[in-house]
Scaffold this active site. Sequence first.
Site, PDB file in Angstrom:
ATOM      1  N   SER A 159       0.869  -1.187   0.000  1.00  0.00           N
ATOM      2  CA  SER A 159       0.000   0.000   0.000  1.00  0.00           C
ATOM      3  C   SER A 159       0.898   1.227   0.000  1.00  0.00           C
ATOM      4  O   SER A 159       2.062   1.146   0.409  1.00  0.00           O
ATOM      5  CB  SER A 159      -0.857  -0.014   1.271  1.00  0.00           C
ATOM      6  OG  SER A 159      -1.428   1.253   1.499  1.00  0.00           O
ATOM      7  N   TYR A 172      -2.381  -0.922  10.186  1.00  0.00           N
ATOM      8  CA  TYR A 172      -2.444  -1.222   8.744  1.00  0.00           C
ATOM      9  C   TYR A 172      -1.156  -0.758   8.067  1.00  0.00           C
ATOM     10  O   TYR A 172      -0.508  -1.518   7.338  1.00  0.00           O
ATOM     11  CB  TYR A 172      -3.659  -0.529   8.132  1.00  0.00           C
ATOM     12  CG  TYR A 172      -3.821  -0.749   6.644  1.00  0.00           C
ATOM     13  CD1 TYR A 172      -4.469  -1.878   6.164  1.00  0.00           C
ATOM     14  CD2 TYR A 172      -3.335   0.176   5.720  1.00  0.00           C
ATOM     15  CE1 TYR A 172      -4.629  -2.089   4.797  1.00  0.00           C
ATOM     16  CE2 TYR A 172      -3.488  -0.027   4.356  1.00  0.00           C
ATOM     17  CZ  TYR A 172      -4.131  -1.151   3.895  1.00  0.00           C
ATOM     18  OH  TYR A 172      -4.287  -1.356   2.538  1.00  0.00           O
TER      19      TYR A 172
HETATM   20  P1  NDP Z   1     -11.761  -5.801   0.411  1.00  0.00           P
HETATM   21  O1  NDP Z   1     -12.062  -5.474   1.823  1.00  0.00           O
HETATM   22  O2  NDP Z   1     -12.706  -5.426  -0.663  1.00  0.00           O
HETATM   23  O3  NDP Z   1     -11.444  -7.347   0.283  1.00  0.00           O
HETATM   24  C1  NDP Z   1     -10.595  -7.962   1.198  1.00  0.00           C
HETATM   25  C2  NDP Z   1     -10.653  -9.446   1.010  1.00  0.00           C
HETATM   26  O4  NDP Z   1      -9.863 -10.040   2.058  1.00  0.00           O
HETATM   27  C3  NDP Z   1     -12.057 -10.003   1.136  1.00  0.00           C
HETATM   28  O5  NDP Z   1     -12.251 -11.031   0.214  1.00  0.00           O
HETATM   29  C4  NDP Z   1     -12.080 -10.530   2.564  1.00  0.00           C
HETATM   30  O6  NDP Z   1     -12.962 -11.594   2.773  1.00  0.00           O
HETATM   31  C5  NDP Z   1     -10.649 -11.027   2.689  1.00  0.00           C
HETATM   32  N1  NDP Z   1     -10.302 -11.185   4.111  1.00  0.00           N
HETATM   33  C6  NDP Z   1     -10.343 -10.245   5.073  1.00  0.00           C
HETATM   34  N2  NDP Z   1     -10.028 -10.787   6.257  1.00  0.00           N
HETATM   35  C7  NDP Z   1      -9.804 -12.106   6.031  1.00  0.00           C
HETATM   36  C8  NDP Z   1      -9.469 -13.202   6.855  1.00  0.00           C
HETATM   37  N3  NDP Z   1      -9.337 -13.081   8.178  1.00  0.00           N
HETATM   38  N4  NDP Z   1      -9.306 -14.414   6.290  1.00  0.00           N
HETATM   39  C9  NDP Z   1      -9.471 -14.579   4.967  1.00  0.00           C
HETATM   40  N5  NDP Z   1      -9.791 -13.580   4.132  1.00  0.00           N
HETATM   41  C10 NDP Z   1      -9.970 -12.367   4.664  1.00  0.00           C
HETATM   42  O7  NDP Z   1     -10.329  -5.133   0.161  1.00  0.00           O
HETATM   43  P2  NDP Z   1      -9.551  -4.765  -1.186  1.00  0.00           P
HETATM   44  O8  NDP Z   1      -9.935  -5.683  -2.270  1.00  0.00           O
HETATM   45  O9  NDP Z   1      -9.645  -3.322  -1.352  1.00  0.00           O
HETATM   46  O10 NDP Z   1      -8.052  -5.054  -0.719  1.00  0.00           O
HETATM   47  C11 NDP Z   1      -7.268  -6.140  -1.179  1.00  0.00           C
HETATM   48  C12 NDP Z   1      -5.830  -5.872  -0.788  1.00  0.00           C
HETATM   49  O11 NDP Z   1      -5.379  -4.666  -1.402  1.00  0.00           O
HETATM   50  C13 NDP Z   1      -5.628  -5.680   0.719  1.00  0.00           C
HETATM   51  O12 NDP Z   1      -4.415  -6.303   1.106  1.00  0.00           O
HETATM   52  C14 NDP Z   1      -5.520  -4.175   0.866  1.00  0.00           C
HETATM   53  O13 NDP Z   1      -4.764  -3.827   2.000  1.00  0.00           O
HETATM   54  C15 NDP Z   1      -4.814  -3.805  -0.428  1.00  0.00           C
HETATM   55  N6  NDP Z   1      -4.993  -2.417  -0.851  1.00  0.00           N
HETATM   56  C16 NDP Z   1      -6.216  -1.966  -1.285  1.00  0.00           C
HETATM   57  C17 NDP Z   1      -6.354  -0.660  -1.726  1.00  0.00           C
HETATM   58  C18 NDP Z   1      -7.675  -0.116  -2.207  1.00  0.00           C
HETATM   59  O14 NDP Z   1      -7.753   1.103  -2.498  1.00  0.00           O
HETATM   60  N7  NDP Z   1      -8.713  -0.894  -2.323  1.00  0.00           N
HETATM   61  C19 NDP Z   1      -5.203   0.268  -1.740  1.00  0.00           C
HETATM   62  C20 NDP Z   1      -3.984  -0.303  -1.262  1.00  0.00           C
HETATM   63  C21 NDP Z   1      -3.898  -1.605  -0.845  1.00  0.00           C
HETATM   64  P3  NDP Z   1     -14.522 -11.328   3.086  1.00  0.00           P
HETATM   65  O15 NDP Z   1     -15.101 -10.797   1.817  1.00  0.00           O
HETATM   66  O16 NDP Z   1     -15.009 -12.655   3.456  1.00  0.00           O
HETATM   67  O17 NDP Z   1     -14.545 -10.321   4.193  1.00  0.00           O
END
Ligand code: NDP
Length: 254
Positions: A159, A172
Site C-alpha cells: 500500500s 495497517y
Molecule cells: P476488500 O475489503 O474489498 O477485500 C478484502 C478481502 O480479504 C475479502 O475477500 C475478505 O474476505 C478477505 N479477508 C479479510 N479478512 C480475512 C481473513 N481473516 N481471512 C481470509 N480472508 C480475509 O479489500 P480490497 O480488495 O480493497 O483489498 C485487497 C488488498 O489490497 C488488501 O491487502 C488491501 O490492504 C490492499 N490495498 C487496497 C487498496 C484499495 O484502495 N482498495 C489500496 C492499497 C492496498 P470477506 O469478503 O469474506 O470479508
Amino acid sequence: MLTAEQIIAYQASSELLKDRIILITGAGDGIGKAAALACAEFGANVILAGRTVAKLEAVYDQIIAANGPEPVIYPVDLEGATPEDYDELAVNLDKQFGRLDGLLLNAGILGQRTPLSNYRQDVWDKVIQVNITAQFQMTQALMPILEKSKDASIIFTSSGVGRVGRAFWGAYAVSKFAIEGMMQTWASELDGLGAIRINAINPGGTRTTMRAQAFPAENPNELKTAEDIMPTYLYLLGPDSTGVNGQSINAQNR
Ligand code: NDP
C-alpha cells in the site's frame, strides 16, 4: 523488465496463464475477486481462498459461467488459521495438482483509522495477524510446492502507506511496511537460487469495500475499479515477468 508505465498498460495474451495453478487469498471480494476472474479468463486453474464461502461460491459460479477452468474453493480464515492448517493446505494442493505456480497474497484488513496513541490492542493484534503473520505462515508452508513449479510467482500486497507513514493509518500502515520488508528479505534469499520470484503490488486507490471504509466521503466513481488494475497482476503472474524479483510495483500511475 517492463517499465512502470508498460506494466500498468500490459496486455495479456489469451493463453497467458494456461495450465498455471494459482492460489488467491481474499478471492471472494474486491481486488482478489477481480484477480480470480482475470486469472481464470487467461487460462489458470484458480484456488479461491477466503473466509466467506458464499462469496467464493459466487466467484466459482462466475468462472464456470464464463467457461473458465474449474476452480477450487478453499475456506481459510487468516485470523484463526495455524501453521498446521497451512501445512494441510500444502498437502492437499500437492495431492491435487503436484505444484503451485502462483500465490497472490491479497487478503487484508484495514483496522482502525485513529491515532496510534488511541489504537486498541485487540485491533492491533488482529491486523498484524491477518496482514503480516498469516502471510508469512502461508507463504512458508507453500514454499515446497512452489519449488515444484518451473516458473512460480509470489505476490504480496502492499500500500502507499507501507512506503511512507501517514497519520491515522495505525497497524495497517505498520503491517504494509512489514510486507515490503518481508518481500525484500525473501526475494533476496531466493535470488538466483531457483524458479520462484517474489514481488509486491501496491494497488493504489481502488473502488472496493475497504477503500470505502477508509475514505467514506470519497466519490467511488472517481476511482479505478479492481478490473482496471488487473494488467499488473497478470504481468507478474505470467511468464513475461520471469526474472523480476524483489520489486514493489504500482498497479496505477496516480
Ligand atoms: P476488500 O475489503 O474489498 O477485500 C478484502 C478481502 O480479504 C475479502 O475477500 C475478505 O474476505 C478477505 N479477508 C479479510 N479478512 C480475512 C481473513 N481473516 N481471512 C481470509 N480472508 C480475509 O479489500 P480490497 O480488495 O480493497 O483489498 C485487497 C488488498 O489490497 C488488501 O491487502 C488491501 O490492504 C490492499 N490495498 C487496497 C487498496 C484499495 O484502495 N482498495 C489500496 C492499497 C492496498 P470477506 O469478503 O469474506 O470479508
